[in-house]
Design an enzyme around this catalytic site. Structure first.
Site, PDB file in Angstrom:
ATOM      1  N   GLU A  22     -16.052  27.488   0.365  1.00 18.52           N
ATOM      2  CA  GLU A  22     -16.057  27.624  -0.778  1.00 18.52           C
ATOM      3  C   GLU A  22     -17.685  28.827  -1.073  1.00 18.52           C
ATOM      4  O   GLU A  22     -18.322  28.591  -1.997  1.00 18.52           O
ATOM      5  CB  GLU A  22     -16.938  26.202  -1.031  1.00 18.52           C
ATOM      6  CG  GLU A  22     -15.518  25.578  -1.583  1.00 18.52           C
ATOM      7  CD  GLU A  22     -14.268  24.498  -0.368  1.00 18.52           C
ATOM      8  OE1 GLU A  22     -14.837  25.338   0.581  1.00 18.52           O
ATOM      9  OE2 GLU A  22     -13.492  23.823  -0.575  1.00 18.52           O
TER      10      GLU A  22
ATOM     11  N   ALA B 123      -8.956  25.069  -4.724  1.00 17.41           N
ATOM     12  CA  ALA B 123      -8.627  24.986  -5.600  1.00 17.41           C
ATOM     13  C   ALA B 123      -8.528  26.249  -7.019  1.00 17.41           C
ATOM     14  O   ALA B 123      -8.937  26.878  -6.398  1.00 17.41           O
ATOM     15  CB  ALA B 123      -9.639  24.124  -6.396  1.00 17.41           C
TER      16      ALA B 123
ATOM     17  N   GLY C 122      -9.663  23.599  -1.593  1.00 16.41           N
ATOM     18  CA  GLY C 122      -9.192  21.906  -1.675  1.00 16.41           C
ATOM     19  C   GLY C 122      -8.034  21.789  -0.999  1.00 16.41           C
ATOM     20  O   GLY C 122      -7.552  21.246  -0.970  1.00 16.41           O
TER      21      GLY C 122
ATOM     22  N   GLU D 299      -8.914  20.778   2.131  1.00 13.07           N
ATOM     23  CA  GLU D 299      -8.750  19.698   1.846  1.00 13.07           C
ATOM     24  C   GLU D 299      -7.608  18.379   1.357  1.00 13.07           C
ATOM     25  O   GLU D 299      -8.070  16.874   1.683  1.00 13.07           O
ATOM     26  CB  GLU D 299      -9.903  19.080   0.872  1.00 13.07           C
ATOM     27  CG  GLU D 299     -11.090  19.561   1.028  1.00 13.07           C
ATOM     28  CD  GLU D 299     -11.841  20.614  -0.255  1.00 13.07           C
ATOM     29  OE1 GLU D 299     -12.096  20.818  -0.757  1.00 13.07           O
ATOM     30  OE2 GLU D 299     -13.216  20.284  -0.081  1.00 13.07           O
TER      31      GLU D 299
HETATM   32  N1  CAA Z   1      -7.609  30.436  -6.325  1.00 13.38           N
HETATM   33  C1  CAA Z   1      -7.533  31.104  -7.770  1.00 13.38           C
HETATM   34  N2  CAA Z   1      -6.248  32.153  -7.758  1.00 13.38           N
HETATM   35  C2  CAA Z   1      -6.394  32.621  -6.064  1.00 13.38           C
HETATM   36  C3  CAA Z   1      -6.705  31.716  -5.100  1.00 13.38           C
HETATM   37  C4  CAA Z   1      -7.769  30.296  -5.440  1.00 13.38           C
HETATM   38  N3  CAA Z   1      -8.445  29.597  -4.646  1.00 13.38           N
HETATM   39  N4  CAA Z   1      -6.641  32.313  -3.542  1.00 13.38           N
HETATM   40  C5  CAA Z   1      -5.905  32.762  -3.909  1.00 13.38           C
HETATM   41  N5  CAA Z   1      -5.438  33.316  -5.468  1.00 13.38           N
HETATM   42  C6  CAA Z   1      -4.981  34.380  -5.741  1.00 13.38           C
HETATM   43  C7  CAA Z   1      -5.696  35.743  -6.184  1.00 13.38           C
HETATM   44  O1  CAA Z   1      -6.569  35.822  -7.182  1.00 13.38           O
HETATM   45  C8  CAA Z   1      -4.403  36.685  -6.032  1.00 13.38           C
HETATM   46  O2  CAA Z   1      -3.311  36.560  -7.447  1.00 13.38           O
HETATM   47  P1  CAA Z   1      -3.559  38.007  -8.638  1.00 13.38           P
HETATM   48  O3  CAA Z   1      -3.108  38.474  -7.565  1.00 13.38           O
HETATM   49  O4  CAA Z   1      -3.183  37.883 -10.092  1.00 13.38           O
HETATM   50  O5  CAA Z   1      -4.868  38.584  -8.157  1.00 13.38           O
HETATM   51  C9  CAA Z   1      -3.077  36.488  -4.979  1.00 13.38           C
HETATM   52  O6  CAA Z   1      -3.470  34.809  -5.307  1.00 13.38           O
HETATM   53  C10 CAA Z   1      -2.435  36.455  -3.946  1.00 13.38           C
HETATM   54  O7  CAA Z   1      -4.897  36.306  -3.120  1.00 13.38           O
HETATM   55  P2  CAA Z   1      -4.546  38.280  -2.814  1.00 13.38           P
HETATM   56  O8  CAA Z   1      -4.656  39.031  -2.929  1.00 13.38           O
HETATM   57  O9  CAA Z   1      -6.552  37.477  -2.324  1.00 13.38           O
HETATM   58  O10 CAA Z   1      -3.842  37.214  -0.862  1.00 13.38           O
HETATM   59  P3  CAA Z   1      -4.404  37.861   0.556  1.00 13.38           P
HETATM   60  O11 CAA Z   1      -3.986  37.553   0.740  1.00 13.38           O
HETATM   61  O12 CAA Z   1      -5.355  39.436   0.189  1.00 13.38           O
HETATM   62  O13 CAA Z   1      -5.789  36.794   0.769  1.00 13.38           O
HETATM   63  C11 CAA Z   1      -6.501  34.484   0.461  1.00 13.38           C
HETATM   64  C12 CAA Z   1      -5.518  35.709   0.933  1.00 13.38           C
HETATM   65  C13 CAA Z   1      -7.483  35.248   2.116  1.00 13.38           C
HETATM   66  C14 CAA Z   1      -6.139  33.759   0.936  1.00 13.38           C
HETATM   67  C15 CAA Z   1      -7.476  34.534  -0.193  1.00 13.38           C
HETATM   68  O14 CAA Z   1      -6.794  34.677  -1.243  1.00 13.38           O
HETATM   69  C16 CAA Z   1      -8.573  34.072  -0.716  1.00 13.38           C
HETATM   70  O15 CAA Z   1     -10.035  34.287  -0.117  1.00 13.38           O
HETATM   71  N6  CAA Z   1      -8.646  33.624  -1.468  1.00 13.38           N
HETATM   72  C17 CAA Z   1      -9.549  32.531  -2.026  1.00 13.38           C
HETATM   73  C18 CAA Z   1      -9.920  30.829  -1.100  1.00 13.38           C
HETATM   74  C19 CAA Z   1     -11.230  30.511  -1.222  1.00 13.38           C
HETATM   75  O16 CAA Z   1     -12.287  30.707  -1.878  1.00 13.38           O
HETATM   76  N7  CAA Z   1     -10.625  29.242  -1.247  1.00 13.38           N
HETATM   77  C20 CAA Z   1     -11.638  28.378  -1.799  1.00 13.38           C
HETATM   78  C21 CAA Z   1     -11.745  27.599  -3.901  1.00 13.38           C
HETATM   79  S1  CAA Z   1     -12.546  26.826  -4.110  1.00 13.38           S
HETATM   80  C22 CAA Z   1     -12.291  25.055  -3.774  1.00 13.38           C
HETATM   81  O17 CAA Z   1     -11.199  24.637  -2.897  1.00 13.38           O
HETATM   82  C23 CAA Z   1     -13.434  24.115  -3.662  1.00 13.38           C
HETATM   83  C24 CAA Z   1     -12.856  23.190  -4.008  1.00 13.38           C
HETATM   84  O18 CAA Z   1     -13.745  22.424  -2.045  1.00 13.38           O
HETATM   85  C25 CAA Z   1     -11.941  21.399  -3.871  1.00 13.38           C
END
Ligand code: CAA
Length: 258
Positions: free
Chosen positions: A132, A65, A109, A112
């Site tokens: 999360e 998400a 998400g 999911e």
């Molecule tokens: N939401 C918003 N933006 C996101 C995102 C997310 N879930 N995941 C990645 N991005 C964005 C980053 O902010 C980044 O944007 P900027 O260039 O503007 O800074 C871009 O995508 C590229 O990401 P990274 O630079 O972080 O890329 P990476 O290769 O270094 O890492 C990753 C990849 C490990 C997937 C890392 O991006 C990450 O950990 N993302 C978040 C994963 C996460 O926590 N997901 C759960 C979300 S909460 C949820 O989903 C609730 C639910 O159950 C419904």
């Protein structure tokens, strides 16, 4: 329909829907989830579509998400809008099969969403996770519920409590994905699987989806009764006569969805 955050292509009875927010690793914001639900509902209504493939990019199916969009929300806001409820309800109401083709990250998400599909074909670079907990929340679209049914309590607890990622090989071993294929072949394999489904009688296809999904909701006896009654009802179709006659006559069945 013109979409901003997804693409849709329909070819040979298969709708290929691709998540398309590359700058955010296909993070699921309100706009994307709305467009995705609209596209899935349109595919469900479209007589030309017999199966759907849902994919992301090579690097990410979806990284979860959209954290930027959620970060400032209050409890009252997410409670009042019932965040993610309608996404879950609209996607799980789709009657046609949806195959998730997962390459790269399927996190939060994203994992999911893949689990809401009917089966998952994973590229060998796929990474699944429910991270999360690292954000001070828990899964909100099925990570504590569907994942537990897929992989069992111990692995689900491990994933949800530590936030660690599961690679494609482990995901296949645990029963989360139906097959793992080389990343370069993912779309070819997913489209071929969809094509196989599209060739069947649509009546049987819809009945399979309903019956397998019942197994999550019913006791074994009730589920067996449901399955048997659906099986019995297939004998009212022309496609049952055609399918069995074709077998006996050693030829390909010509199903007409009748
Ligand atoms: N939401 C918003 N933006 C996101 C995102 C997310 N879930 N995941 C990645 N991005 C964005 C980053 O902010 C980044 O944007 P900027 O260039 O503007 O800074 C871009 O995508 C590229 O990401 P990274 O630079 O972080 O890329 P990476 O290769 O270094 O890492 C990753 C990849 C490990 C997937 C890392 O991006 C990450 O950990 N993302 C978040 C994963 C996460 O926590 N997901 C759960 C979300 S909460 C949820 O989903 C609730 C639910 O159950 C419904």
């Amino acid at each position: 329909m013109a979409f901003q955050t997804i693409t849709v292509d329909i070819e040979d009875h298969v709708a290929l829907i691709k998540l398309n927010r590359p700058d955010a690793l296909n993070a699921l914001n309100t706009e994307l989830l709305g467009e995705l639900c609209t596209a899935l509902e349109a595919a469900d209504e479209n007589d030309k579509v017999r199966c759907v493939v849902l994919a992301g990019s090579d690097k990410a199916f979806a990284a979860g998400a959209d954290i930027k969009e959620m970060s400032e929300k209050s409890f009252v806001e997410v409670f009042e809008e019932n965040l993610f409820a309608s996404t879950n309800d609209r996607i799980t109401a789709i009657r046609k099969p949806i195959i998730a083709a997962v390459s790269g990250y399927a996190l939060g998400g994203g994992c999911e969403l893949a689990m809401m599909c009917d089966f998952i074909i994973a590229a060998d670079n796929a990474k699944f996770g429910q991270p999360e907990i690292n954000l001070g929340v828990i899964a909100g679209m099925g990570g504590s519920q569907r994942l537990t049914r897929f992989v069992g309590k111990s692995k689900s607890m491990d994933m949800n409590l530590t936030g660690r990622f599961m690679d494609a090989e482990e995901a296949e071993r645990a029963g989360l994905v139906s097959r793992v294929v080389p990343a370069k072949k993912l779309m070819e394999e997913a489209m071929a699987a969809a094509q196989k489904v599209a060739e069947k009688s649509q009546l049987s296809v819809l009945a399979v989806k309903e019956s397998v999904n019942r197994s999550y909701e019913l006791t074994l006896n009730e589920g067996m009764l449901f399955e048997r009654r659906v099986f019995h009802s297939m004998f009212a179709t022309e496609d049952q006569k055609e399918g069995m006659a074709a077998f006996l006559e050693k030829r390909e069945a010509q199903f007409r969805d009748r």
